[in-house]
Design a protein around this motif. Structure first.
Motif, short mmCIF file in Angstrom:
data_model
loop_
_atom_site.label_atom_id
_atom_site.label_comp_id
_atom_site.label_asym_id
_atom_site.label_seq_id
_atom_site.Cartn_x
_atom_site.Cartn_y
_atom_site.Cartn_z
N ASP A 144 -0.50 28.43 41.53
CA ASP A 144 -1.41 29.22 40.70
C ASP A 144 -2.41 29.98 41.57
O ASP A 144 -2.70 31.16 41.32
CB ASP A 144 -2.18 28.31 39.73
CG ASP A 144 -1.28 27.69 38.67
OD1 ASP A 144 -0.17 28.20 38.45
OD2 ASP A 144 -1.70 26.68 38.07
N THR B 58 11.44 23.87 43.69
CA THR B 58 10.21 23.67 42.92
C THR B 58 9.29 24.88 43.07
O THR B 58 8.77 25.42 42.08
CB THR B 58 9.48 22.40 43.38
OG1 THR B 58 10.34 21.27 43.19
CG2 THR B 58 8.20 22.19 42.60
N TYR B 59 9.08 25.30 44.31
CA TYR B 59 8.25 26.49 44.54
C TYR B 59 8.84 27.71 43.83
O TYR B 59 8.13 28.49 43.19
CB TYR B 59 8.16 26.78 46.04
CG TYR B 59 7.08 26.02 46.77
CD1 TYR B 59 5.75 26.11 46.36
CD2 TYR B 59 7.38 25.26 47.89
CE1 TYR B 59 4.75 25.43 47.05
CE2 TYR B 59 6.38 24.58 48.58
CZ TYR B 59 5.07 24.67 48.16
OH TYR B 59 4.08 24.00 48.84
N GLU C 73 7.46 32.15 37.44
CA GLU C 73 6.63 32.36 36.26
C GLU C 73 5.65 33.50 36.46
O GLU C 73 5.17 34.10 35.49
CB GLU C 73 5.87 31.07 35.92
CG GLU C 73 6.76 29.89 35.54
CD GLU C 73 7.58 30.17 34.30
OE1 GLU C 73 7.01 30.70 33.33
OE2 GLU C 73 8.80 29.87 34.30
N LEU D 118 8.26 27.70 40.06
CA LEU D 118 6.86 27.90 39.70
C LEU D 118 6.41 29.34 39.97
O LEU D 118 5.71 29.95 39.16
CB LEU D 118 5.98 26.92 40.46
CG LEU D 118 6.15 25.44 40.06
CD1 LEU D 118 5.42 24.54 41.04
CD2 LEU D 118 5.63 25.21 38.64
N SER E 95 1.97 22.77 41.80
CA SER E 95 1.78 23.76 40.75
C SER E 95 0.40 24.42 40.85
O SER E 95 0.26 25.64 40.69
CB SER E 95 1.95 23.10 39.37
OG SER E 95 1.76 24.03 38.34
#
Length: 262
Positions: A30, A83-84, A90, A87, A26
């Motif tokens: 970012d 998962t990527y 978003e 994330l 995560s």
């Protein structure tokens, strides 16, 4: 930086128990989202499929090393990319999975096809997430590790910079844990740091610092700057771009030539 390849290794993405470190994933997302917001094209070469698979299945006794790697990577690659994807969603960033094998870089036809596919993704604003196809690769057809894959990908796509995220700040002139060891901040084009590097492999990955330095030297020789830094350090990518003087890393200066495709 206009276009960079970021390679994140298994030791960055894996917890001490060998499972995927979702918190670190995560944080990486970012930072990449910040890079994209700064107008930088990013190609992500990510390990972590085996760790993801181990987290899903637990230990699988009775399998040899190859069978275990194939099983974990087949199950784990799905979880890793999902998962990527969740994330990055978003941030409104679309991603695509690219699984490669070494022969994709040795066959002129397959090389051209892969390069064309990658170019379409980048032109469409889609971020490629690249990994070796461990499910079908066997020993003689495997990359040395994802460091090698990322170097080939950087040359193929004529990246400005290749960033290798490891579990150390870079290359030291002694043992990294030795207080007297100094971080080598810059390696001139054609420079040799092999005398400082041991040949041991990382805990969860297939490579080590020796492999990273070999790829860094060969990639820099093609005109691409290479940076080795600690992917577990908070804000490392932003620091390398915005505050490189205060962000620990080792930089391999590019040779004075244009990067050319293989």
């Amino acid at each position: 930086m206009k276009r960079i390849v970021v390679k994140v290794g298994s030791n960055v993405l894996t917890r001490p128990d060998g499972k995927l470190d979702v918190t670190r994933v995560s944080a990486l997302v970012d930072e990449i989202a910040w890079l994209r917001g700064e107008g930088v094209e990013v190609i992500l070469v990510s390990s972590g499929a085996v760790a993801s698979g181990r987290g899903e299945l637990g230990d699988e006794p009775g399998l040899d090393g190859v069978e275990q790697r194939q099983l974990y990577s087949a199950v784990g690659q799905v979880k890793l990319v999902n998962t990527y994807s969740a994330l990055f969603r978003e941030y409104g960033i679309k991603v695509a999975q690219v699984l490669t094998m070494k022969e994709n870089f040795t066959s002129p036809r397959e090389y051209a096809n892969l390069r064309g596919c990658m170019a379409v993704m980048l032109d469409s604003g889609v971020m490629p997430i690249v990994n070796e196809n461990d499910t079908v690769s066997v020993t003689e057809l495997m990359f040395t590790d994802n460091d090698e894959l990322s170097g080939l990908m950087a040359q193929m796509m004529k990246a400005d910079t290749l960033i290798l995220l490891s579990n150390v700040d870079g290359v030291y002139d002694g043992e990294p844990g030795d207080p007297s060891a100094r971080l080598i901040r810059r390696v001139e084009a054609g420079g040799d740091v092999s005398r400082y590097v041991r040949s041991g492999k990382s805990t969860f990955g297939r490579g080590g610092m020796s492999a990273k330095c070999g790829i860094a030297v060969s990639t820099a020789a093609s005109g691409i700057r290479v940076i080795i830094a600690d992917g577990r350090r908070d804000g490392v990518l932003k620091g390398l771009v915005a505050h490189p003087e205060s962000t620990p890393h080792t930089e391999f200066e590019p040779a004075a030539c244009d990067g050319k495709a293989l």
